[in-house]
Design a protein around this motif. Sequence first.
Motif, short mmCIF file in Angstrom:
data_model
loop_
_atom_site.label_atom_id
_atom_site.label_comp_id
_atom_site.label_asym_id
_atom_site.label_seq_id
_atom_site.Cartn_x
_atom_site.Cartn_y
_atom_site.Cartn_z
N ASP A 143 -0.73 10.75 -3.12
CA ASP A 143 0.63 10.31 -2.73
C ASP A 143 0.59 9.31 -1.58
N GLY A 144 -0.25 9.60 -0.59
CA GLY A 144 -0.36 8.71 0.56
C GLY A 144 -0.89 7.34 0.17
N LEU A 145 -1.89 7.31 -0.71
CA LEU A 145 -2.45 6.02 -1.15
C LEU A 145 -1.46 5.25 -2.01
N ARG A 146 -0.72 5.96 -2.86
CA ARG A 146 0.29 5.27 -3.69
C ARG A 146 1.31 4.56 -2.80
N ILE A 147 1.76 5.26 -1.76
CA ILE A 147 2.75 4.66 -0.85
C ILE A 147 2.16 3.44 -0.15
N ALA A 148 0.91 3.57 0.32
CA ALA A 148 0.28 2.45 1.01
C ALA A 148 0.14 1.25 0.10
N ILE A 149 -0.25 1.49 -1.15
CA ILE A 149 -0.40 0.38 -2.12
C ILE A 149 0.96 -0.21 -2.44
N LYS A 150 1.97 0.66 -2.55
CA LYS A 150 3.33 0.20 -2.83
C LYS A 150 3.82 -0.74 -1.74
N VAL A 151 3.61 -0.37 -0.48
CA VAL A 151 4.01 -1.24 0.64
C VAL A 151 3.25 -2.55 0.58
N LEU A 152 1.95 -2.49 0.27
CA LEU A 152 1.13 -3.70 0.20
C LEU A 152 1.62 -4.63 -0.91
N ILE A 153 1.93 -4.05 -2.08
CA ILE A 153 2.42 -4.86 -3.21
C ILE A 153 3.70 -5.59 -2.83
N ARG A 154 4.62 -4.86 -2.22
CA ARG A 154 5.91 -5.47 -1.88
C ARG A 154 5.77 -6.50 -0.77
N SER A 155 4.84 -6.27 0.13
CA SER A 155 4.58 -7.25 1.18
C SER A 155 4.01 -8.53 0.58
N LEU A 156 3.09 -8.39 -0.37
CA LEU A 156 2.52 -9.56 -1.04
C LEU A 156 3.56 -10.29 -1.86
N GLU A 157 4.46 -9.53 -2.52
CA GLU A 157 5.54 -10.17 -3.28
C GLU A 157 6.45 -10.99 -2.36
#
Length: 274
Positions: A238-252
Amino acid sequence: MIAKPKLHPAAEIPPPLSDEDYEALKASIAEHGLIDAITLFDGKVLDGRHRLRICDELGIEARFEETDLAQFGGSAEFFVEARLSGRNMSQSQKAMVAARMEPFYAERAKERQKLSQGRGVKGPETIPDLNGDARDEAGAAHGVTGRTVSKAKNVIASGCKQLIDAVDSNRLDITTAENVCKELTGQELEEVVAVAFATSDPKAALRTAVAEPPKKPAKRRKKPSGDGERTLNKQERDGLRIAIKVLIRSLEAVGLYQRFEASLDEMLEAVNNG
């Protein structure tokens, strides 16, 4: 040695001093000593928590004075509020103070209602709008709207200490904080906020974290884990999913998502597969 007095709960209503203001106050006390005594009520620190901490840090003996709060109707909260009149605060910080003061404005409205019925006569449970809604009255006392006070109440109600502290210390505005609270709760909120404040731009990270999620990547075949690889537990996934989610949206947000899409898809697949 005199025991250090505890903080009165009302002393926590104002936001903490900024690092810059704190250091300026510390320099002044170091040069001139403690000029204003620290105010106590019922033996607890009501006003002067920063001065007390600085005295401890500098090894200076603090001076105390007890107050009876007579001119504030015995209310420690309204005494603290009055002391904030000259304090330089942002609109978000003022909203947080007003939100914490709202219950005391409501209580005062109840007292007004009782007095309007005559002493010793209990007024109705539903309080009519004698001098305006308690939320709006608290907001007006601090120069913010009732709607802004509601935003602050939602942030405080979230229970996310890091988010509350960020608004109190003026590191995050109340609107961004409330938007995050609307979308996330509990552990997910705590984790997203922690990840965001580990970045160079927490505000941007939080905004992207609650934006429309990106298109889900196509499912790929699960690859068998290699020898010696550790399986992630649910909390780690769960923690990694959230971190990746934030990274994806930041890159977008900066137009770079497509460049890293394949790698991010592989990361998500690896996390989902444990």
